[in-house]
Motif scaffolding. Structure first.
Motif, PDB file in Angstrom:
ATOM      1  N   LEU A 130     -14.272 -12.742 -27.306  1.00  0.00           N
ATOM      2  CA  LEU A 130     -12.991 -12.101 -27.021  1.00  0.00           C
ATOM      3  C   LEU A 130     -11.833 -12.888 -27.637  1.00  0.00           C
ATOM      4  O   LEU A 130     -10.882 -12.301 -28.160  1.00  0.00           O
ATOM      5  N   GLU A 131     -11.915 -14.217 -27.588  1.00  0.00           N
ATOM      6  CA  GLU A 131     -10.871 -15.052 -28.189  1.00  0.00           C
ATOM      7  C   GLU A 131     -10.828 -14.869 -29.703  1.00  0.00           C
ATOM      8  O   GLU A 131      -9.755 -14.767 -30.296  1.00  0.00           O
ATOM      9  N   GLU A 132     -11.995 -14.827 -30.335  1.00  0.00           N
ATOM     10  CA  GLU A 132     -12.034 -14.567 -31.780  1.00  0.00           C
ATOM     11  C   GLU A 132     -11.420 -13.201 -32.082  1.00  0.00           C
ATOM     12  O   GLU A 132     -10.724 -13.032 -33.094  1.00  0.00           O
ATOM     13  N   GLY A 133     -11.671 -12.225 -31.211  1.00  0.00           N
ATOM     14  CA  GLY A 133     -11.081 -10.891 -31.384  1.00  0.00           C
ATOM     15  C   GLY A 133      -9.565 -10.930 -31.301  1.00  0.00           C
ATOM     16  O   GLY A 133      -8.870 -10.292 -32.097  1.00  0.00           O
ATOM     17  N   ARG A 134      -9.030 -11.693 -30.342  1.00  0.00           N
ATOM     18  CA  ARG A 134      -7.570 -11.820 -30.204  1.00  0.00           C
ATOM     19  C   ARG A 134      -6.968 -12.506 -31.438  1.00  0.00           C
ATOM     20  O   ARG A 134      -5.919 -12.091 -31.928  1.00  0.00           O
ATOM     21  N   ILE A 135      -7.618 -13.545 -31.891  1.00  0.00           N
ATOM     22  CA  ILE A 135      -7.121 -14.252 -33.081  1.00  0.00           C
ATOM     23  C   ILE A 135      -7.108 -13.307 -34.274  1.00  0.00           C
ATOM     24  O   ILE A 135      -6.150 -13.266 -35.052  1.00  0.00           O
ATOM     25  N   ALA A 136      -8.188 -12.524 -34.417  1.00  0.00           N
ATOM     26  CA  ALA A 136      -8.276 -11.582 -35.536  1.00  0.00           C
ATOM     27  C   ALA A 136      -7.212 -10.490 -35.421  1.00  0.00           C
ATOM     28  O   ALA A 136      -6.670 -10.046 -36.445  1.00  0.00           O
ATOM     29  N   VAL A 137      -6.894 -10.049 -34.203  1.00  0.00           N
ATOM     30  CA  VAL A 137      -5.840  -9.045 -34.024  1.00  0.00           C
ATOM     31  C   VAL A 137      -4.508  -9.597 -34.540  1.00  0.00           C
ATOM     32  O   VAL A 137      -3.785  -8.923 -35.285  1.00  0.00           O
ATOM     33  N   TYR A 138      -4.204 -10.822 -34.167  1.00  0.00           N
ATOM     34  CA  TYR A 138      -2.951 -11.432 -34.607  1.00  0.00           C
ATOM     35  C   TYR A 138      -2.917 -11.571 -36.141  1.00  0.00           C
ATOM     36  O   TYR A 138      -1.942 -11.188 -36.792  1.00  0.00           O
ATOM     37  N   ARG A 139      -4.010 -12.073 -36.713  1.00  0.00           N
ATOM     38  CA  ARG A 139      -4.066 -12.247 -38.169  1.00  0.00           C
ATOM     39  C   ARG A 139      -3.988 -10.892 -38.886  1.00  0.00           C
ATOM     40  O   ARG A 139      -3.313 -10.766 -39.904  1.00  0.00           O
ATOM     41  N   ALA A 140      -4.693  -9.901 -38.344  1.00  0.00           N
ATOM     42  CA  ALA A 140      -4.679  -8.575 -38.968  1.00  0.00           C
ATOM     43  C   ALA A 140      -3.287  -7.954 -38.879  1.00  0.00           C
ATOM     44  O   ALA A 140      -2.812  -7.342 -39.846  1.00  0.00           O
ATOM     45  N   ALA A 141      -2.626  -8.118 -37.739  1.00  0.00           N
ATOM     46  CA  ALA A 141      -1.285  -7.553 -37.572  1.00  0.00           C
ATOM     47  C   ALA A 141      -0.301  -8.190 -38.549  1.00  0.00           C
ATOM     48  O   ALA A 141       0.570  -7.514 -39.103  1.00  0.00           O
ATOM     49  N   LYS A 142      -0.431  -9.486 -38.774  1.00  0.00           N
ATOM     50  CA  LYS A 142       0.470 -10.181 -39.698  1.00  0.00           C
ATOM     51  C   LYS A 142       0.275  -9.723 -41.138  1.00  0.00           C
ATOM     52  O   LYS A 142       1.225  -9.662 -41.909  1.00  0.00           O
ATOM     53  N   LYS A 143      -0.958  -9.390 -41.513  1.00  0.00           N
ATOM     54  CA  LYS A 143      -1.258  -9.072 -42.914  1.00  0.00           C
ATOM     55  C   LYS A 143      -1.369  -7.575 -43.201  1.00  0.00           C
ATOM     56  O   LYS A 143      -1.424  -7.181 -44.358  1.00  0.00           O
ATOM     57  N   TYR A 144      -1.432  -6.768 -42.157  1.00  0.00           N
ATOM     58  CA  TYR A 144      -1.681  -5.334 -42.340  1.00  0.00           C
ATOM     59  C   TYR A 144      -0.512  -4.657 -43.045  1.00  0.00           C
ATOM     60  O   TYR A 144       0.647  -4.856 -42.705  1.00  0.00           O
ATOM     61  N   GLN A 145      -0.831  -3.833 -44.031  1.00  0.00           N
ATOM     62  CA  GLN A 145       0.167  -3.045 -44.738  1.00  0.00           C
ATOM     63  C   GLN A 145      -0.233  -1.582 -44.639  1.00  0.00           C
ATOM     64  O   GLN A 145      -1.276  -1.174 -45.150  1.00  0.00           O
ATOM     65  N   ARG A 146       0.595  -0.817 -43.986  1.00  0.00           N
ATOM     66  CA  ARG A 146       0.293   0.584 -43.711  1.00  0.00           C
ATOM     67  C   ARG A 146       0.143   1.410 -44.989  1.00  0.00           C
ATOM     68  O   ARG A 146      -0.599   2.385 -45.032  1.00  0.00           O
ATOM     69  N   LEU A 147       0.798   1.024 -46.049  1.00  0.00           N
ATOM     70  CA  LEU A 147       0.792   1.809 -47.275  1.00  0.00           C
ATOM     71  C   LEU A 147      -0.525   1.758 -48.035  1.00  0.00           C
ATOM     72  O   LEU A 147      -0.710   2.465 -49.023  1.00  0.00           O
ATOM     73  N   ARG A 148      -1.449   0.923 -47.615  1.00  0.00           N
ATOM     74  CA  ARG A 148      -2.723   0.794 -48.333  1.00  0.00           C
ATOM     75  C   ARG A 148      -3.703   1.916 -48.015  1.00  0.00           C
ATOM     76  O   ARG A 148      -4.831   1.893 -48.463  1.00  0.00           O
ATOM     77  N   LEU A 149      -3.337   2.843 -47.211  1.00  0.00           N
ATOM     78  CA  LEU A 149      -4.174   3.988 -46.835  1.00  0.00           C
ATOM     79  C   LEU A 149      -5.475   3.553 -46.155  1.00  0.00           C
ATOM     80  O   LEU A 149      -6.525   4.170 -46.321  1.00  0.00           O
ATOM     81  N   CYS A 150      -5.398   2.497 -45.419  1.00  0.00           N
ATOM     82  CA  CYS A 150      -6.540   1.980 -44.659  1.00  0.00           C
ATOM     83  C   CYS A 150      -6.089   1.884 -43.207  1.00  0.00           C
ATOM     84  O   CYS A 150      -4.981   1.414 -42.930  1.00  0.00           O
ATOM     85  N   SER A 151      -6.916   2.325 -42.297  1.00  0.00           N
ATOM     86  CA  SER A 151      -6.526   2.249 -40.889  1.00  0.00           C
ATOM     87  C   SER A 151      -6.520   0.796 -40.425  1.00  0.00           C
ATOM     88  O   SER A 151      -7.223  -0.051 -40.979  1.00  0.00           O
ATOM     89  N   PHE A 152      -5.726   0.533 -39.410  1.00  0.00           N
ATOM     90  CA  PHE A 152      -5.668  -0.826 -38.866  1.00  0.00           C
ATOM     91  C   PHE A 152      -7.034  -1.221 -38.316  1.00  0.00           C
ATOM     92  O   PHE A 152      -7.465  -2.359 -38.471  1.00  0.00           O
ATOM     93  N   GLY A 153      -7.734  -0.276 -37.691  1.00  0.00           N
ATOM     94  CA  GLY A 153      -9.048  -0.563 -37.126  1.00  0.00           C
ATOM     95  C   GLY A 153     -10.050  -1.015 -38.180  1.00  0.00           C
ATOM     96  O   GLY A 153     -10.803  -1.965 -37.971  1.00  0.00           O
ATOM     97  N   ALA A 154     -10.057  -0.357 -39.325  1.00  0.00           N
ATOM     98  CA  ALA A 154     -10.972  -0.741 -40.404  1.00  0.00           C
ATOM     99  C   ALA A 154     -10.600  -2.110 -40.954  1.00  0.00           C
ATOM    100  O   ALA A 154     -11.472  -2.951 -41.205  1.00  0.00           O
ATOM    101  N   TYR A 155      -9.301  -2.338 -41.126  1.00  0.00           N
ATOM    102  CA  TYR A 155      -8.840  -3.623 -41.629  1.00  0.00           C
ATOM    103  C   TYR A 155      -9.201  -4.741 -40.649  1.00  0.00           C
ATOM    104  O   TYR A 155      -9.696  -5.795 -41.041  1.00  0.00           O
ATOM    105  N   TYR A 156      -8.994  -4.480 -39.362  1.00  0.00           N
ATOM    106  CA  TYR A 156      -9.322  -5.450 -38.313  1.00  0.00           C
ATOM    107  C   TYR A 156     -10.820  -5.763 -38.307  1.00  0.00           C
ATOM    108  O   TYR A 156     -11.215  -6.922 -38.206  1.00  0.00           O
ATOM    109  N   ARG A 157     -11.656  -4.726 -38.420  1.00  0.00           N
ATOM    110  CA  ARG A 157     -13.105  -4.927 -38.401  1.00  0.00           C
ATOM    111  C   ARG A 157     -13.555  -5.827 -39.549  1.00  0.00           C
ATOM    112  O   ARG A 157     -14.346  -6.749 -39.361  1.00  0.00           O
ATOM    113  N   VAL A 158     -13.038  -5.584 -40.737  1.00  0.00           N
ATOM    114  CA  VAL A 158     -13.408  -6.397 -41.905  1.00  0.00           C
ATOM    115  C   VAL A 158     -12.913  -7.830 -41.721  1.00  0.00           C
ATOM    116  O   VAL A 158     -13.657  -8.796 -41.974  1.00  0.00           O
TER     117      VAL A 158
END
Length: 187
Positions: free
Chosen positions: A47-75
């Motif tokens: 769960l802690e690794e999941g929280r860390i990944a959420v924070y990292r994904a949120a910081k790097k996520y770019q909506r314009l890439r036509l990729c869902s946040f969920g897919a980006y987070y999973r990768v």
């Protein structure tokens, strides 16, 4: 609050948003937990690794890439777990404590043993064999086996059980042979 707003707030480090996204994407964590075995990782670690990944994904996520946040987070989480596994395997090459011989004479066999990929079914099977193994042993062997699993040295076991070190070493050898035979018979 919609997901995009949560992502923007999480990128700033907002604990409530990170927690909400982590809960929303918890099934991704559990799916990866079934896919990857990470030694000494319990539910809280995942769960802690999941929280860390959420924070990292949120910081790097770019909506314009036509990729869902969920897919980006999973990768991103999958890569994070793979990196963790690699780091722990690198530390394994530097032993921290006393080592017991596997009685492997052939260096090629040892290399193959170290690089073998183990499936989840095999891990579950071996865990089950280890759990039931004390029923195959004598009472003293069962105690020695439990102490060895707890990470105690033969000298410490002998001291705590009020026996000679040679008795513990002999019991260890008998346990090793019985375990090898048990795993070979079950294979």
């Amino acid at each position: 609050m919609n997901e995009q707003q949560l992502i923007c707030l999480a990128a700033t480090g907002d604990d409530m948003s990170i927690g909400a996204l982590a809960r929303q994407y918890a099934p991704v964590v559990w799916r990866l937990r079934r896919q990857y075995y990470v030694r000494n990782f319990d539910e809280d670690d995942w769960l802690e690794e999941g929280r860390i990944a959420v924070y990292r994904a949120a910081k790097k996520y770019q909506r314009l890439r036509l990729c869902s946040f969920g897919a980006y987070y999973r990768v991103l989480l999958s890569n994070q777990i793979i990196d963790h596994i690699r780091r722990t395997q690198a530390r394994k090459r530097c032993p921290e404590g006393e080592l017991l011989s596997l009685d492997v004479d052939d260096e090629d066999t040892l290399c193959k043993l170290q690089t073998t990929h183990i499936s989840t079914v095999d891990v579950v099977h071996v865990r089950e064999q280890v759990r039931t193994f004390p029923t195959v042993c004598s009472p003293f062997e069962g105690l020695v086996f439990a102490d060895l699993l707890a990470g105690h040295s033969p000298e410490r076991i002998a001291l705590s059980r009020h026996v000679e070190v040679s008795q513990v070493i002999n019991a260890t050898d008998r346990c090793r042979k019985k375990m090898r035979d048990l795993l070979q018979a079950a294979a």
